[in-house]
Design a protein around this motif. Structure first.
Motif, PDB file in Angstrom:
ATOM      1  N   LEU A 155     -17.340  36.724  74.330  1.00 57.72           N
ATOM      2  CA  LEU A 155     -16.256  35.884  74.843  1.00 57.72           C
ATOM      3  C   LEU A 155     -15.345  35.407  73.722  1.00 57.72           C
ATOM      4  O   LEU A 155     -14.124  35.329  73.894  1.00 57.72           O
ATOM      5  N   LEU A 156     -15.911  35.097  72.568  1.00 60.89           N
ATOM      6  CA  LEU A 156     -15.088  34.687  71.432  1.00 60.89           C
ATOM      7  C   LEU A 156     -14.212  35.823  70.927  1.00 60.89           C
ATOM      8  O   LEU A 156     -13.056  35.605  70.540  1.00 60.89           O
ATOM      9  N   GLU A 203     -11.342  36.105  73.324  1.00 54.74           N
ATOM     10  CA  GLU A 203     -10.367  35.034  73.125  1.00 54.74           C
ATOM     11  C   GLU A 203      -9.532  35.269  71.871  1.00 54.74           C
ATOM     12  O   GLU A 203      -8.348  34.962  71.842  1.00 54.74           O
ATOM     13  N   SER A 232      -5.111  34.086  80.219  1.00 53.97           N
ATOM     14  CA  SER A 232      -6.145  33.932  79.206  1.00 53.97           C
ATOM     15  C   SER A 232      -7.012  32.708  79.492  1.00 53.97           C
ATOM     16  O   SER A 232      -8.232  32.742  79.295  1.00 53.97           O
ATOM     17  N   ALA A 233      -6.395  31.632  79.953  1.00 44.31           N
ATOM     18  CA  ALA A 233      -7.167  30.435  80.300  1.00 44.31           C
ATOM     19  C   ALA A 233      -8.063  30.691  81.509  1.00 44.31           C
ATOM     20  O   ALA A 233      -9.215  30.229  81.547  1.00 44.31           O
ATOM     21  N   CYS A 234      -7.556  31.440  82.475  1.00 48.64           N
ATOM     22  CA  CYS A 234      -8.384  31.794  83.632  1.00 48.64           C
ATOM     23  C   CYS A 234      -9.547  32.694  83.230  1.00 48.64           C
ATOM     24  O   CYS A 234     -10.668  32.532  83.730  1.00 48.64           O
ATOM     25  N   GLU A 235      -9.291  33.620  82.324  1.00 49.39           N
ATOM     26  CA  GLU A 235     -10.348  34.501  81.836  1.00 49.39           C
ATOM     27  C   GLU A 235     -11.402  33.717  81.066  1.00 49.39           C
ATOM     28  O   GLU A 235     -12.606  33.977  81.193  1.00 49.39           O
ATOM     29  N   ALA A 236     -10.970  32.749  80.287  1.00 49.17           N
ATOM     30  CA  ALA A 236     -11.917  31.934  79.512  1.00 49.17           C
ATOM     31  C   ALA A 236     -12.767  31.067  80.430  1.00 49.17           C
ATOM     32  O   ALA A 236     -13.977  30.937  80.216  1.00 49.17           O
ATOM     33  N   SER A 237     -12.169  30.501  81.456  1.00 50.17           N
ATOM     34  CA  SER A 237     -12.958  29.657  82.362  1.00 50.17           C
ATOM     35  C   SER A 237     -13.952  30.488  83.168  1.00 50.17           C
ATOM     36  O   SER A 237     -15.088  30.054  83.389  1.00 50.17           O
ATOM     37  N   GLY A 295     -15.283  33.310  82.140  1.00 48.40           N
ATOM     38  CA  GLY A 295     -16.308  33.719  81.182  1.00 48.40           C
ATOM     39  C   GLY A 295     -17.295  32.606  80.876  1.00 48.40           C
ATOM     40  O   GLY A 295     -18.500  32.845  80.790  1.00 48.40           O
ATOM     41  N   LEU A 296     -16.800  31.387  80.740  1.00 47.51           N
ATOM     42  CA  LEU A 296     -17.712  30.264  80.485  1.00 47.51           C
ATOM     43  C   LEU A 296     -18.570  29.962  81.706  1.00 47.51           C
ATOM     44  O   LEU A 296     -19.741  29.581  81.567  1.00 47.51           O
TER      45      LEU A 296
END
Length: 98
Positions: A30-31, A34, A67-72, A74-75
């Motif tokens: 995930l990092l 990002e 990108s924010a949707c992908e990060a949320s 993924g978390l």
């Protein structure tokens, strides 16, 4: 190729190689994703500034929103995986085991 273009393309390639070769933990994957998205966002922002066009000014914000949707997402997957399997190691994730 200017040094700025080289820097952002090498940052994207480093994120891609990190994603391809260091796949032990889900958090490290995930990092790397990002990092790739951040380099794409900065490169797209600089590209729109160099073109000096207002028609492309919404593209970096749209990329940042995705990108924010992908990060949320993924978390959320990381938390769900850690709760069900006890770890975030990618070796323990097997789709054949139910």
């Amino acid at each position: 190729m200017t040094p700025v273009h080289f820097a952002f393309s090498s940052a994207f390639i480093l994120g891609l190689t990190g994603l391809a070769f260091h796949r032990t933990h889900l958090l490290s994957a995930l990092l790397c994703l990002e990092g790739m998205m951040l380099s794409l966002f900065i490169a797209l922002s600089l590209w729109t500034l160099q073109l000096d066009s207002t028609s492309f000014s919404a593209a970096p914000m749209l990329l940042l929103a995705f990108s924010a949707c992908e990060a949320s997402a993924g978390l959320a997957l990381l938390v769900a995986t850690a709760r069900t399997h006890g770890t975030d190691r990618l070796q323990n994730l097997n789709l054949l085991q139910c």
